[in-house]
Scaffold this motif. Sequence first.
Motif, PDB file in Angstrom:
ATOM      1  N   LYS A  14      32.004  16.358  86.102  1.00  0.00           N
ATOM      2  CA  LYS A  14      31.229  15.444  86.961  1.00  0.00           C
ATOM      3  C   LYS A  14      29.759  15.402  86.608  1.00  0.00           C
ATOM      4  CE  LYS A  14      34.434  15.578  90.826  1.00  0.00           C
ATOM      5  NZ  LYS A  14      35.552  15.793  89.958  1.00  0.00           N
ATOM      6  N   ASN A  26      46.434  18.454  81.070  1.00  0.00           N
ATOM      7  CA  ASN A  26      46.323  18.574  82.522  1.00  0.00           C
ATOM      8  C   ASN A  26      47.711  18.834  83.112  1.00  0.00           C
ATOM      9  OD1 ASN A  26      45.073  18.534  85.084  1.00  0.00           O
ATOM     10  ND2 ASN A  26      45.733  16.419  85.365  1.00  0.00           N
ATOM     11  N   LEU A  73      34.842  17.882  79.356  1.00  0.00           N
ATOM     12  CA  LEU A  73      35.960  18.117  80.266  1.00  0.00           C
ATOM     13  C   LEU A  73      35.739  19.428  81.014  1.00  0.00           C
ATOM     14  CD1 LEU A  73      38.985  17.247  77.940  1.00  0.00           C
ATOM     15  CD2 LEU A  73      37.854  15.769  79.606  1.00  0.00           C
ATOM     16  N   GLN A  77      39.906  12.108  76.267  1.00  0.00           N
ATOM     17  CA  GLN A  77      40.898  11.501  77.171  1.00  0.00           C
ATOM     18  C   GLN A  77      42.317  11.878  76.747  1.00  0.00           C
ATOM     19  OE1 GLN A  77      40.456  10.071  80.011  1.00  0.00           O
ATOM     20  NE2 GLN A  77      38.295   9.549  79.993  1.00  0.00           N
ATOM     21  N   LEU A  98      42.903  15.450  77.813  1.00  0.00           N
ATOM     22  CA  LEU A  98      43.065  15.501  79.270  1.00  0.00           C
ATOM     23  C   LEU A  98      44.491  15.112  79.644  1.00  0.00           C
ATOM     24  CD1 LEU A  98      40.595  14.175  81.889  1.00  0.00           C
ATOM     25  CD2 LEU A  98      42.992  13.680  82.088  1.00  0.00           C
ATOM     26  N   LYS A  99      44.978  14.003  79.100  1.00  0.00           N
ATOM     27  CA  LYS A  99      46.337  13.532  79.417  1.00  0.00           C
ATOM     28  C   LYS A  99      47.396  14.531  78.984  1.00  0.00           C
ATOM     29  CE  LYS A  99      45.048   8.693  79.152  1.00  0.00           C
ATOM     30  NZ  LYS A  99      44.846   7.604  78.205  1.00  0.00           N
ATOM     31  N   GLU A 154      39.977  17.921  83.873  1.00  0.00           N
ATOM     32  CA  GLU A 154      39.421  16.669  84.390  1.00  0.00           C
ATOM     33  C   GLU A 154      38.077  16.410  83.711  1.00  0.00           C
ATOM     34  OE1 GLU A 154      38.055  17.107  88.613  1.00  0.00           O
ATOM     35  OE2 GLU A 154      38.926  19.083  88.358  1.00  0.00           O
ATOM     36  N   VAL A 155      37.598  15.191  83.821  1.00  0.00           N
ATOM     37  CA  VAL A 155      36.285  14.849  83.277  1.00  0.00           C
ATOM     38  C   VAL A 155      35.242  15.585  84.111  1.00  0.00           C
ATOM     39  CG1 VAL A 155      34.631  12.988  82.871  1.00  0.00           C
ATOM     40  CG2 VAL A 155      37.065  12.613  82.431  1.00  0.00           C
ATOM     41  N   CYS A 182      44.260  22.881  85.145  1.00  0.00           N
ATOM     42  CA  CYS A 182      43.795  21.546  85.531  1.00  0.00           C
ATOM     43  C   CYS A 182      42.695  21.138  84.552  1.00  0.00           C
ATOM     44  CB  CYS A 182      43.222  21.553  86.946  1.00  0.00           C
ATOM     45  SG  CYS A 182      44.443  21.905  88.205  1.00  0.00           S
TER      46      CYS A 182
END
Length: 90
Positions: free
Chosen positions: A83, A68, A8, A61, A64-65, A80-81, A78
């Motif tokens: 990149k 975030n 993440l 996940q 993240l939920k 996020e996964v 923030c």
Amino acid sequence: MAKRALQLFVSRLSFYTTNDELRRLFLPFGDIKEARLVIDHRTQRPKGFGFVTFESETDAQNALKALNGKIINGRLICVEVAKTTRPGES
């Protein structure tokens, strides 16, 4: 099915956040492979973002939920996964 690690990207962190604080923030969600802040080489201070790698994609996940858009140390973070991954990671 084998668990798949997931990295993440965490941004907008307080510049006073430490690697240990970053790890503790995400630890309730599962086993962490790595939690690291990106450091400014000139000032040796955190740049306000970092990466957390979970052993399990499901745990990542869930983190993240849950995190975030949360306010941590007075900052709206923030999550996020990531990149890209570091060389040698899949």
